[in-house]
Structures are given as C-alpha cells and as structure tokens.
Design a protein around this motif. Structure first.
Motif, PDB file in Angstrom:
ATOM      1  N   PRO A  43      -2.724  69.745 -47.251  1.00 33.48           N
ATOM      2  CA  PRO A  43      -1.257  69.655 -47.225  1.00 33.48           C
ATOM      3  C   PRO A  43      -0.635  70.886 -46.561  1.00 33.48           C
ATOM      4  CG  PRO A  43      -2.001  70.240 -49.424  1.00 33.48           C
ATOM      5  CD  PRO A  43      -3.230  70.002 -48.605  1.00 33.48           C
ATOM      6  N   ASP A  50       0.564  65.888 -45.045  1.00 32.24           N
ATOM      7  CA  ASP A  50      -0.878  66.093 -44.984  1.00 32.24           C
ATOM      8  C   ASP A  50      -1.319  66.087 -43.527  1.00 32.24           C
ATOM      9  OD1 ASP A  50      -2.315  66.236 -47.614  1.00 32.24           O
ATOM     10  OD2 ASP A  50      -1.022  64.508 -47.992  1.00 32.24           O
ATOM     11  N   CYS A  99       1.166  61.740 -54.093  1.00 36.36           N
ATOM     12  CA  CYS A  99      -0.217  61.302 -54.341  1.00 36.36           C
ATOM     13  C   CYS A  99      -1.061  62.364 -55.046  1.00 36.36           C
ATOM     14  CB  CYS A  99      -0.877  60.884 -53.037  1.00 36.36           C
ATOM     15  SG  CYS A  99      -1.108  62.246 -51.867  1.00 36.36           S
ATOM     16  N   ARG A 100      -0.431  63.379 -55.621  1.00 39.42           N
ATOM     17  CA  ARG A 100      -1.176  64.474 -56.236  1.00 39.42           C
ATOM     18  C   ARG A 100      -0.753  64.680 -57.690  1.00 39.42           C
ATOM     19  NH1 ARG A 100      -1.032  65.887 -50.792  1.00 39.42           N
ATOM     20  NH2 ARG A 100      -3.016  66.781 -50.100  1.00 39.42           N
ATOM     21  N   LEU A 102       0.484  67.442 -60.034  1.00 37.67           N
ATOM     22  CA  LEU A 102       1.243  68.652 -59.721  1.00 37.67           C
ATOM     23  C   LEU A 102       1.456  69.520 -60.957  1.00 37.67           C
ATOM     24  CD1 LEU A 102       3.981  66.940 -57.516  1.00 37.67           C
ATOM     25  CD2 LEU A 102       1.909  68.121 -56.720  1.00 37.67           C
ATOM     26  N   SER A 120       2.114  63.692 -62.707  1.00 40.09           N
ATOM     27  CA  SER A 120       1.719  62.966 -61.494  1.00 40.09           C
ATOM     28  C   SER A 120       2.894  63.020 -60.529  1.00 40.09           C
ATOM     29  CB  SER A 120       1.335  61.527 -61.821  1.00 40.09           C
ATOM     30  OG  SER A 120       2.454  60.817 -62.271  1.00 40.09           O
ATOM     31  N   GLY A 121       2.594  63.031 -59.252  1.00 40.98           N
ATOM     32  CA  GLY A 121       3.621  63.172 -58.228  1.00 40.98           C
ATOM     33  C   GLY A 121       4.701  62.123 -58.263  1.00 40.98           C
ATOM     34  N   ASN A 144      -0.298  72.292 -56.485  1.00 41.65           N
ATOM     35  CA  ASN A 144      -1.290  71.242 -56.725  1.00 41.65           C
ATOM     36  C   ASN A 144      -2.037  71.652 -57.987  1.00 41.65           C
ATOM     37  OD1 ASN A 144      -0.598  69.845 -54.378  1.00 41.65           O
ATOM     38  ND2 ASN A 144      -1.967  71.089 -53.152  1.00 41.65           N
ATOM     39  N   ASN A 146      -4.907  70.678 -59.600  1.00 42.76           N
ATOM     40  CA  ASN A 146      -6.345  70.925 -59.660  1.00 42.76           C
ATOM     41  C   ASN A 146      -6.751  72.207 -58.946  1.00 42.76           C
ATOM     42  OD1 ASN A 146      -6.900  68.768 -61.353  1.00 42.76           O
ATOM     43  ND2 ASN A 146      -7.073  67.337 -59.657  1.00 42.76           N
ATOM     44  N   ASN A 151       2.703  74.673 -53.217  1.00 42.04           N
ATOM     45  CA  ASN A 151       3.179  73.691 -52.240  1.00 42.04           C
ATOM     46  C   ASN A 151       4.527  74.058 -51.664  1.00 42.04           C
ATOM     47  OD1 ASN A 151       1.447  71.461 -51.691  1.00 42.04           O
ATOM     48  ND2 ASN A 151       1.662  70.823 -53.810  1.00 42.04           N
TER      49      ASN A 151
END
Length: 157
Positions: A43, A50, A99-100, A102, A120-121, A144, A146, A151
């Motif tokens: 990203p 992305d 899709c990540r 956060l 969740s995003g 992010n 994980n 970001n």
C-alpha cells in the motif's frame, strides 16, 4: 450525529530526494527499491492505493509521528515510484483501507495516544466517528494491524 473527517496522504515531496539516490545511497538511508509481486500487499502512503504487480516501490523507514512525546514513532512504509498524492473528499475512504484489518490510534493535543481500536476496514467510518466523539481527540493515525505499519492520518473536517 456523525463527525465529518478528512483522510490525508503523505506528500510525495517528502520522498523526492530518495527517488534521486542509487542503491548504495539508499542503503545508507535505510531504504530500498522493491518490485511488487502481489496485490494487495504494497500500500502506497502517497497515492493511498495498492501498487500493482511489476511496479517499483520504495520501502523506507519513515517517522510518521514526528512529535516530542513518548509516542514519537517510525516504521517501514511503501511509496510507489510514480505516485501522485491522493487528495480525498470529506468522508472519503481509500479502497486500500477497506480490505485490511486496521489499527486506529487517536491522539490528543499533547500528542499522547488516548484511544485505540482494531477493526476491519469496512467499519472504518464508524471507528473514526467513535474516536472523534471524544472531543480531546485531535487526530487519528491509521495503521495496518498485522504488520503495524502506518497508512495515513485523519483530521476533523
């Protein structure tokens, strides 16, 4: 009542000097070029998109929270080689965040973290609103969850 917000990308000008360096000079700056081999996965913090497979991205250690407090923070981020800075509308959320998983970190005027949550995003707007309901929250950083990397920032609009 929902609070309006504005997500801000990093300015490409911050990374201009890196773009001019050769590989040896980049290594002294703790930076390197990578070729994207999966998407999503790289990203860009300037375009807030992305990178696509085959694109070059700069990976650099960046001080995303450059403050005089215990919450000063650095971390690795990606910047697409030919990125154009994203300029978002009020309440607009970049697709790369959807899709990540956060980590939302809320800071006060003294640059201390006073709120945090993992979401969740798809639920980002709700988390931003929840954090800004606390009037002491001045700004939010989105990471992010994980890998823990930064970001973008969020401000009241």
């Amino acid at each position: 009542m929902a609070i309006n917000f504005l997500i801000k990308a990093l300015n490409m000008d911050i990374f201009y000097e890196y773009m001019l360096k050769d590989d040896e000079e980049l290594s002294f700056s703790h930076a390197s070029w990578l070729t994207v081999d999966a998407t999503p996965g790289y990203p860009c913090r300037v375009s807030l998109t992305d990178a696509k497979i085959g694109e070059n991205v700069l990976v650099v250690s960046f001080c995303h929270h450059n403050v005089s407090s215990p919450y000063r923070a650095y971390g690795a981020i990606f910047v697409r080689e030919k990125a154009t800075m994203a300029v978002l509308d009020i309440n607009e959320v970049p697709e790369m965040l959807r899709c990540r998983i956060l980590s939302i970190r809320a800071y006060n005027a003294e640059t201390f973290m006073i709120g945090a949550e993992v979401i969740s995003g798809e639920k980002l707007e709700f988390a931003i609103d929840r954090q800004f309901q606390n009037r002491d929250v001045e700004y939010i950083h989105i990471h992010n969850a994980n890998p823990g990397c930064f970001n973008c920032s969020v401000y009241r609009a």
